[in-house]
Scaffold this motif. Structure first.
Motif, PDB file in Angstrom:
ATOM      1  N   THR A 321     -11.364  -3.417  44.922  1.00 14.94           N
ATOM      2  CA  THR A 321     -10.601  -4.414  45.653  1.00 14.94           C
ATOM      3  C   THR A 321      -9.219  -4.509  45.034  1.00 14.94           C
ATOM      4  O   THR A 321      -8.960  -3.951  43.959  1.00 14.94           O
ATOM      5  CB  THR A 321     -11.307  -5.785  45.645  1.00 14.94           C
ATOM      6  OG1 THR A 321     -10.670  -6.637  46.597  1.00 14.94           O
ATOM      7  CG2 THR A 321     -11.250  -6.448  44.267  1.00 14.94           C
ATOM      8  N   SER A 322      -8.320  -5.213  45.700  1.00 11.56           N
ATOM      9  CA  SER A 322      -6.946  -5.350  45.219  1.00 11.56           C
ATOM     10  C   SER A 322      -6.559  -6.816  45.183  1.00 11.56           C
ATOM     11  O   SER A 322      -7.057  -7.631  45.974  1.00 11.56           O
ATOM     12  CB  SER A 322      -5.980  -4.573  46.123  1.00 11.56           C
ATOM     13  OG  SER A 322      -6.213  -4.851  47.490  1.00 11.56           O
ATOM     14  N   SER A 323      -5.668  -7.153  44.267  1.00 10.02           N
ATOM     15  CA  SER A 323      -5.170  -8.518  44.164  1.00 10.02           C
ATOM     16  C   SER A 323      -4.257  -8.817  45.345  1.00 10.02           C
ATOM     17  O   SER A 323      -3.863  -7.924  46.101  1.00 10.02           O
ATOM     18  CB  SER A 323      -4.413  -8.709  42.851  1.00 10.02           C
ATOM     19  OG  SER A 323      -3.294  -7.829  42.799  1.00 10.02           O
ATOM     20  N   ALA A 324      -3.893 -10.092  45.499  1.00  8.80           N
ATOM     21  CA  ALA A 324      -3.067 -10.497  46.632  1.00  8.80           C
ATOM     22  C   ALA A 324      -1.729  -9.768  46.655  1.00  8.80           C
ATOM     23  O   ALA A 324      -1.215  -9.433  47.731  1.00  8.80           O
ATOM     24  CB  ALA A 324      -2.850 -12.009  46.599  1.00  8.80           C
ATOM     25  N   ASP A 325      -1.147  -9.499  45.474  1.00  2.00           N
ATOM     26  CA  ASP A 325       0.134  -8.794  45.418  1.00  2.00           C
ATOM     27  C   ASP A 325      -0.031  -7.286  45.286  1.00  2.00           C
ATOM     28  O   ASP A 325       0.960  -6.550  45.211  1.00  2.00           O
ATOM     29  CB  ASP A 325       0.998  -9.329  44.278  1.00  2.00           C
ATOM     30  CG  ASP A 325       0.344  -9.174  42.905  1.00  2.00           C
ATOM     31  OD1 ASP A 325      -0.707  -8.501  42.795  1.00  2.00           O
ATOM     32  OD2 ASP A 325       0.886  -9.736  41.934  1.00  2.00           O
ATOM     33  N   GLN A 326      -1.272  -6.798  45.253  1.00  3.43           N
ATOM     34  CA  GLN A 326      -1.612  -5.379  45.146  1.00  3.43           C
ATOM     35  C   GLN A 326      -1.034  -4.719  43.883  1.00  3.43           C
ATOM     36  O   GLN A 326      -0.847  -3.515  43.834  1.00  3.43           O
ATOM     37  CB  GLN A 326      -1.177  -4.620  46.403  1.00  3.43           C
ATOM     38  CG  GLN A 326      -1.866  -5.096  47.662  1.00  3.43           C
ATOM     39  CD  GLN A 326      -1.436  -4.362  48.909  1.00  3.43           C
ATOM     40  OE1 GLN A 326      -2.001  -3.335  49.257  1.00  3.43           O
ATOM     41  NE2 GLN A 326      -0.418  -4.891  49.585  1.00  3.43           N
ATOM     42  N   LYS A 327      -0.803  -5.547  42.854  1.00  7.95           N
ATOM     43  CA  LYS A 327      -0.321  -5.015  41.584  1.00  7.95           C
ATOM     44  C   LYS A 327      -1.454  -4.705  40.623  1.00  7.95           C
ATOM     45  O   LYS A 327      -1.257  -3.976  39.646  1.00  7.95           O
ATOM     46  CB  LYS A 327       0.667  -6.003  40.938  1.00  7.95           C
ATOM     47  CG  LYS A 327       1.977  -6.143  41.701  1.00  7.95           C
ATOM     48  CD  LYS A 327       2.940  -7.086  40.996  1.00  7.95           C
ATOM     49  CE  LYS A 327       4.246  -7.191  41.762  1.00  7.95           C
ATOM     50  NZ  LYS A 327       5.200  -8.119  41.083  1.00  7.95           N
ATOM     51  N   THR A 328      -2.603  -5.284  40.864  1.00  6.43           N
ATOM     52  CA  THR A 328      -3.792  -4.975  40.073  1.00  6.43           C
ATOM     53  C   THR A 328      -4.963  -4.746  41.026  1.00  6.43           C
ATOM     54  O   THR A 328      -4.975  -5.225  42.159  1.00  6.43           O
ATOM     55  CB  THR A 328      -4.140  -6.090  39.078  1.00  6.43           C
ATOM     56  OG1 THR A 328      -4.233  -7.335  39.785  1.00  6.43           O
ATOM     57  CG2 THR A 328      -3.107  -6.199  37.973  1.00  6.43           C
ATOM     58  N   PHE A 329      -5.953  -4.012  40.511  1.00  7.99           N
ATOM     59  CA  PHE A 329      -7.138  -3.687  41.290  1.00  7.99           C
ATOM     60  C   PHE A 329      -8.361  -3.991  40.433  1.00  7.99           C
ATOM     61  O   PHE A 329      -8.251  -4.268  39.236  1.00  7.99           O
ATOM     62  CB  PHE A 329      -7.126  -2.208  41.678  1.00  7.99           C
ATOM     63  CG  PHE A 329      -6.024  -1.827  42.631  1.00  7.99           C
ATOM     64  CD1 PHE A 329      -6.293  -1.578  43.963  1.00  7.99           C
ATOM     65  CD2 PHE A 329      -4.703  -1.714  42.194  1.00  7.99           C
ATOM     66  CE1 PHE A 329      -5.280  -1.231  44.848  1.00  7.99           C
ATOM     67  CE2 PHE A 329      -3.681  -1.368  43.067  1.00  7.99           C
ATOM     68  CZ  PHE A 329      -3.975  -1.130  44.392  1.00  7.99           C
ATOM     69  N   ALA A 330      -9.513  -3.959  41.047  1.00  8.80           N
ATOM     70  CA  ALA A 330     -10.755  -4.180  40.312  1.00  8.80           C
ATOM     71  C   ALA A 330     -11.851  -3.314  40.912  1.00  8.80           C
ATOM     72  O   ALA A 330     -11.780  -2.897  42.068  1.00  8.80           O
ATOM     73  CB  ALA A 330     -11.155  -5.655  40.355  1.00  8.80           C
ATOM     74  N   GLY A 331     -12.875  -3.050  40.094  1.00 12.19           N
ATOM     75  CA  GLY A 331     -14.020  -2.292  40.554  1.00 12.19           C
ATOM     76  C   GLY A 331     -15.297  -2.869  39.982  1.00 12.19           C
ATOM     77  O   GLY A 331     -15.276  -3.534  38.941  1.00 12.19           O
TER      78      GLY A 331
END
Length: 408
Positions: A321-331
């Protein structure tokens, strides 16, 4: 369902007890864990159980938004599923007060994971009937009843919250599911059958309008509306990922269908796609070829240009998934028998883009979690936590792990 009796939340999530907050424990080392929060001994990050141990609780699938904003001084709310001997129902958790309340208790078993942030309603189905319940007032209305010749399921809500979308499958397809209920048994059978599927919309206002959008003799699935463009519907050609050009969009007004990513080599895969928060990019799990190289790639819907971030085999995740600003992601990590075949992939990961790759950080150790339940990570509304579901305490519960490392 009993409400949680933990401390109030600050900045969106739980404020800790002093001594309790400093407790370092191996996540999943006890069933249940001795407290509702602890410091993961392997990562140094705080984990908080958000749901009470009075039944199984599950957060939403990774691309389904579960959150609505607060009203005044109230906390943001998260909708989730609670299961008990009485059935499976939708509940709302206040992320500030930690109080849970039932949304759908009067109904039989419900399904559907659709939250209208503007309407402040949750949409769901009971059999062939679609309902909407207001998250604050609990007022419930009937939205749509599927006709006898078009039994289908809703899966998504468009950006202006005027239309619900989904995919209809044939009776022949339903019979395959009935005869072969395990995914390992039905998956290839449905793909190879090439049965008709139809994408559709129904009015969220409850006026009974049904619009059939697109039909193909292919397994159309993973239907998602854009979070910003009310006319943009994403769907996939389901099946073995190395055999399909998977990711497509459809303009619900013009009915134009467009392929988002074309495979460039044998056994290349692109899947588990989701929209970035701004609706401009579709992100996906990308392997060239399957099981050999690993990346998360984003395709710009206007230009077609793609940007990839490579990561290691151990960092491959069932879903990203991606954060609201798409500067960080997660798995949410993976398990040894998954496509990555990694024995060390059992973590909740935070990913930060650096050039053409991800720099990763392990936030929670899911070594004792059974990945038959997919964790499905979500960034919290304040962006400070990752929320996921897991069963390392013996049954499914919803947890949050703090992105900042705990101060000890």
């Amino acid at each position: 369902m009993k409400t949680n009796r933990y401390l109030p939340l600050v900045g969106g999530l739980l404020l800790s007890l002093g001594s309790q907050a400093q407790t370092k424990l191996a996540t999943g080392s006890q069933k249940p864990m001795p407290a509702a929060e602890w410091i993961d001994a392997d990562t140094g990050h705080k984990i908080v159980r958000l749901t009470a141990l009075d039944g199984a609780n599950e957060s939403f699938y990774f691309h389904n938004n579960p959150f609505v904003k607060s009203l005044g001084a109230a906390g943001d709310k998260m909708v989730y599923y609670h299961s008990s001997p009485a059935g499976k129902q939708l509940y709302a958790l206040n992320l500030k007060t930690h109080q849970s309340e039932a949304l759908t208790r009067p109904f039989a078993r419900v399904h559907g994971e659709i939250v209208g942030k503007k309407r402040r309603e949750v949409f769901y189905q009971v059999g062939d009937t679609v309902y909407a319940t207001h998250i604050d007032s609990k007022k419930t209305r009937r939205v749509f009843v599927f006709p006898a010749d078009f039994k289908a399921d809703i899966t998504t809500l468009n950006a202006d919250e005027s239309q619900l979308g989904g995919a209809w499958g044939s009776d022949a397809e339903k019979e395959i599911y009935r005869q072969y209920p395990a995914k390992s048994d039905f998956f290839n059978r449905i793909y190879e059958a090439k049965l008709p599927r139809t994408l559709f919309m129904v009015s969220a206002d409850g006026n009974g309008q049904l619009t059939k959008l697109f039909t193909d003799n292919a397994w159309l699935n993973h239907v998602q509306f854009s979070p910003t463009d009310p006319r943009c519907l994403m769907f996939c050609h389901e099946g073995p990922w190395e055999k399909v050009d998977r990711i497509w969009t459809l303009d619900t007004k013009t009915k134009a269908v467009k392929l988002v990513h074309k495979r460039t080599m044998d056994r290349e895969i692109a899947g588990h796609e989701w929209f970035g928060a701004d609706g401009k990019t579709i992100w996906f799990d990308h392997q060239k070829p399957r099981g050999q190289t690993f990346a998360v790639t984003g395709a710009n819907l206007q230009t077609g240009q793609e940007k990839s971030y490579a990561h290691t085999r151990d960092e491959w995740s069932v879903h990203y998934t991606s954060s609201a600003d798409q500067k960080t992601f997660a798995g949410d990590g993976g398990y040894p028998t998954s496509v990555a075949k990694s024995a060390e992939g059992h973590w909740i990961y935070l990913f930060t883009p650096e050039g053409d790759h991800f720099r990763s950080e392990k936030l929670a150790n899911l070594k004792t979690h059974d990945y038959k339940l997919e964790p499905n990570v979500h960034f919290s509304p304040d962006g400070k936590w990752l929320i996921f579901r897991a069963n390392f305490e013996g049954q499914a519960q919803v947890y949050a792990v703090e992105i900042a490392k705990a101060a000890i």
